[in-house]
Write a protein that holds these residues in place. Structure first.
Motif, PDB file in Angstrom:
ATOM      1  N   PRO A   6       0.838  -1.195   0.000  1.00  0.00           N
ATOM      2  CA  PRO A   6       0.000   0.000   0.000  1.00  0.00           C
ATOM      3  C   PRO A   6       0.879   1.253   0.000  1.00  0.00           C
ATOM      4  O   PRO A   6       2.030   1.214   0.414  1.00  0.00           O
ATOM      5  CB  PRO A   6      -0.805  -0.120   1.286  1.00  0.00           C
ATOM      6  CG  PRO A   6      -0.011  -1.010   2.169  1.00  0.00           C
ATOM      7  CD  PRO A   6       0.766  -1.921   1.267  1.00  0.00           C
ATOM      8  N   TYR A   7       0.297   2.320  -0.474  1.00  0.00           N
ATOM      9  CA  TYR A   7       1.041   3.565  -0.599  1.00  0.00           C
ATOM     10  C   TYR A   7       1.601   3.972   0.752  1.00  0.00           C
ATOM     11  O   TYR A   7       0.906   3.961   1.766  1.00  0.00           O
ATOM     12  CB  TYR A   7       0.139   4.682  -1.142  1.00  0.00           C
ATOM     13  CG  TYR A   7       0.887   5.984  -1.299  1.00  0.00           C
ATOM     14  CD1 TYR A   7       1.639   6.223  -2.427  1.00  0.00           C
ATOM     15  CD2 TYR A   7       0.879   6.936  -0.295  1.00  0.00           C
ATOM     16  CE1 TYR A   7       2.360   7.392  -2.569  1.00  0.00           C
ATOM     17  CE2 TYR A   7       1.592   8.111  -0.418  1.00  0.00           C
ATOM     18  CZ  TYR A   7       2.336   8.332  -1.554  1.00  0.00           C
ATOM     19  OH  TYR A   7       3.050   9.483  -1.676  1.00  0.00           O
ATOM     20  N   THR A  15       7.710   9.069  -2.011  1.00  0.00           N
ATOM     21  CA  THR A  15       6.852   7.922  -2.284  1.00  0.00           C
ATOM     22  C   THR A  15       7.713   6.667  -2.357  1.00  0.00           C
ATOM     23  O   THR A  15       8.695   6.626  -3.095  1.00  0.00           O
ATOM     24  CB  THR A  15       6.102   8.128  -3.612  1.00  0.00           C
ATOM     25  OG1 THR A  15       5.263   9.273  -3.497  1.00  0.00           O
ATOM     26  CG2 THR A  15       5.257   6.916  -3.956  1.00  0.00           C
ATOM     27  N   ALA A  16       7.346   5.638  -1.577  1.00  0.00           N
ATOM     28  CA  ALA A  16       8.122   4.394  -1.556  1.00  0.00           C
ATOM     29  C   ALA A  16       8.016   3.693  -2.900  1.00  0.00           C
ATOM     30  O   ALA A  16       6.950   3.674  -3.525  1.00  0.00           O
ATOM     31  CB  ALA A  16       7.607   3.498  -0.444  1.00  0.00           C
ATOM     32  N   GLN A  17       9.123   3.118  -3.323  1.00  0.00           N
ATOM     33  CA  GLN A  17       9.165   2.414  -4.597  1.00  0.00           C
ATOM     34  C   GLN A  17       9.615   0.976  -4.387  1.00  0.00           C
ATOM     35  O   GLN A  17      10.323   0.670  -3.430  1.00  0.00           O
ATOM     36  CB  GLN A  17      10.125   3.110  -5.563  1.00  0.00           C
ATOM     37  CG  GLN A  17       9.672   4.501  -5.940  1.00  0.00           C
ATOM     38  CD  GLN A  17      10.607   5.147  -6.951  1.00  0.00           C
ATOM     39  OE1 GLN A  17      11.767   4.805  -7.047  1.00  0.00           O
ATOM     40  NE2 GLN A  17      10.062   6.081  -7.710  1.00  0.00           N
ATOM     41  N   HIS A  23       6.383  -5.221  -7.235  1.00  0.00           N
ATOM     42  CA  HIS A  23       5.135  -4.607  -7.686  1.00  0.00           C
ATOM     43  C   HIS A  23       4.137  -5.684  -8.141  1.00  0.00           C
ATOM     44  O   HIS A  23       2.957  -5.632  -7.796  1.00  0.00           O
ATOM     45  CB  HIS A  23       5.423  -3.631  -8.824  1.00  0.00           C
ATOM     46  CG  HIS A  23       4.227  -2.936  -9.361  1.00  0.00           C
ATOM     47  ND1 HIS A  23       3.501  -2.032  -8.632  1.00  0.00           N
ATOM     48  CD2 HIS A  23       3.619  -3.024 -10.565  1.00  0.00           C
ATOM     49  CE1 HIS A  23       2.491  -1.583  -9.361  1.00  0.00           C
ATOM     50  NE2 HIS A  23       2.546  -2.172 -10.547  1.00  0.00           N
ATOM     51  N   VAL A  24       4.623  -6.666  -8.890  1.00  0.00           N
ATOM     52  CA  VAL A  24       3.740  -7.741  -9.345  1.00  0.00           C
ATOM     53  C   VAL A  24       3.245  -8.552  -8.152  1.00  0.00           C
ATOM     54  O   VAL A  24       2.077  -8.922  -8.086  1.00  0.00           O
ATOM     55  CB  VAL A  24       4.440  -8.630 -10.394  1.00  0.00           C
ATOM     56  CG1 VAL A  24       3.599  -9.852 -10.734  1.00  0.00           C
ATOM     57  CG2 VAL A  24       4.730  -7.828 -11.665  1.00  0.00           C
ATOM     58  N   ARG A  25       4.100  -8.810  -7.172  1.00  0.00           N
ATOM     59  CA  ARG A  25       3.674  -9.523  -5.962  1.00  0.00           C
ATOM     60  C   ARG A  25       2.560  -8.748  -5.264  1.00  0.00           C
ATOM     61  O   ARG A  25       1.568  -9.330  -4.827  1.00  0.00           O
ATOM     62  CB  ARG A  25       4.846  -9.724  -5.018  1.00  0.00           C
ATOM     63  CG  ARG A  25       4.439 -10.404  -3.711  1.00  0.00           C
ATOM     64  CD  ARG A  25       5.572 -10.350  -2.685  1.00  0.00           C
ATOM     65  NE  ARG A  25       5.092 -10.654  -1.370  1.00  0.00           N
ATOM     66  CZ  ARG A  25       5.074 -11.854  -0.834  1.00  0.00           C
ATOM     67  NH1 ARG A  25       5.490 -12.892  -1.522  1.00  0.00           N
ATOM     68  NH2 ARG A  25       4.627 -12.030   0.396  1.00  0.00           N
ATOM     69  N   ASP A  26       2.716  -7.428  -5.163  1.00  0.00           N
ATOM     70  CA  ASP A  26       1.669  -6.595  -4.562  1.00  0.00           C
ATOM     71  C   ASP A  26       0.358  -6.735  -5.329  1.00  0.00           C
ATOM     72  O   ASP A  26      -0.716  -6.815  -4.738  1.00  0.00           O
ATOM     73  CB  ASP A  26       2.086  -5.124  -4.539  1.00  0.00           C
ATOM     74  CG  ASP A  26       3.234  -4.837  -3.585  1.00  0.00           C
ATOM     75  OD1 ASP A  26       3.533  -5.688  -2.717  1.00  0.00           O
ATOM     76  OD2 ASP A  26       3.835  -3.753  -3.701  1.00  0.00           O
ATOM     77  N   MET A  27       0.444  -6.783  -6.660  1.00  0.00           N
ATOM     78  CA  MET A  27      -0.768  -6.913  -7.465  1.00  0.00           C
ATOM     79  C   MET A  27      -1.399  -8.297  -7.315  1.00  0.00           C
ATOM     80  O   MET A  27      -2.624  -8.415  -7.308  1.00  0.00           O
ATOM     81  CB  MET A  27      -0.469  -6.596  -8.932  1.00  0.00           C
ATOM     82  CG  MET A  27      -0.166  -5.126  -9.132  1.00  0.00           C
ATOM     83  SD  MET A  27      -0.196  -4.534 -10.837  1.00  0.00           S
ATOM     84  CE  MET A  27       0.876  -5.642 -11.667  1.00  0.00           C
ATOM     85  N   VAL A  28      -0.585  -9.338  -7.148  1.00  0.00           N
ATOM     86  CA  VAL A  28      -1.127 -10.677  -6.903  1.00  0.00           C
ATOM     87  C   VAL A  28      -1.917 -10.659  -5.594  1.00  0.00           C
ATOM     88  O   VAL A  28      -3.033 -11.182  -5.522  1.00  0.00           O
ATOM     89  CB  VAL A  28      -0.008 -11.746  -6.874  1.00  0.00           C
ATOM     90  CG1 VAL A  28      -0.530 -13.071  -6.346  1.00  0.00           C
ATOM     91  CG2 VAL A  28       0.603 -11.923  -8.258  1.00  0.00           C
ATOM     92  N   GLU A  29      -1.353 -10.038  -4.562  1.00  0.00           N
ATOM     93  CA  GLU A  29      -2.057  -9.942  -3.285  1.00  0.00           C
ATOM     94  C   GLU A  29      -3.368  -9.166  -3.433  1.00  0.00           C
ATOM     95  O   GLU A  29      -4.379  -9.533  -2.836  1.00  0.00           O
ATOM     96  CB  GLU A  29      -1.175  -9.290  -2.231  1.00  0.00           C
ATOM     97  CG  GLU A  29      -0.054 -10.176  -1.759  1.00  0.00           C
ATOM     98  CD  GLU A  29       0.793  -9.541  -0.676  1.00  0.00           C
ATOM     99  OE1 GLU A  29       0.343  -8.551  -0.052  1.00  0.00           O
ATOM    100  OE2 GLU A  29       1.905 -10.044  -0.446  1.00  0.00           O
TER     101      GLU A  29
END
Length: 120
Positions: A6-7, A15-17, A23-29
């Motif tokens: 999350p942001y 802004t954390a990068q 990023h793909v792992r975050d989208m899978v979650e």
């Protein structure tokens, strides 16, 4: 680099990068834990694992979750990853989801395990 989810703000006040794999792992979650109907502009997004917290655990439920999770990942992230394996098992009172996927951009293999609603 992509924006972390999350942001949040990093130690420098920016802004954390995260790298592409993160990023793909975050989208899978996000796909796994978003309930269909939760997003206004994409009412069919997600597969709703969190809705199963109080569902009776059984092999039939595990099979159903496996099919719906596979379909959701293919539909929403099919251009970013290829699901190599997806297993859902019912262990005592917990449903365990294990996803192994390869990133389309680099071919790197990653895995994610969700046990009782907690990613690890």
């Amino acid at each position: 680099m992509d924006i972390g989810f999350p942001y949040h703000v990093d130690s420098r006040g920016r802004t954390a990068q995260v790298d592409h794999g993160g990023h793909v792992r975050d989208m899978v979650e996000q796909v796994l834990f978003t309930t269909p109907g939760e997003r206004v502009n994409r009412p069919d997004f997600g597969c709703g694992l969190l809705d199963l917290v109080f569902a009776g655990n059984s092999p039939e439920l595990a099979t159903t979750v496996e099919m719906t999770t596979q379909a959701a990942l293919q539909r929403w992230l099919g251009d970013l990853l290829t699901v190599e394996s997806l297993t859902v098992s019912s262990e005592e009172s917990a449903l365990v989801v294990q996803v192994t996927y390869a990133l389309t951009a680099s071919g790197e293999s990653h895995s994610l395990t969700v046990r009782g609603g907690t990613p690890s």
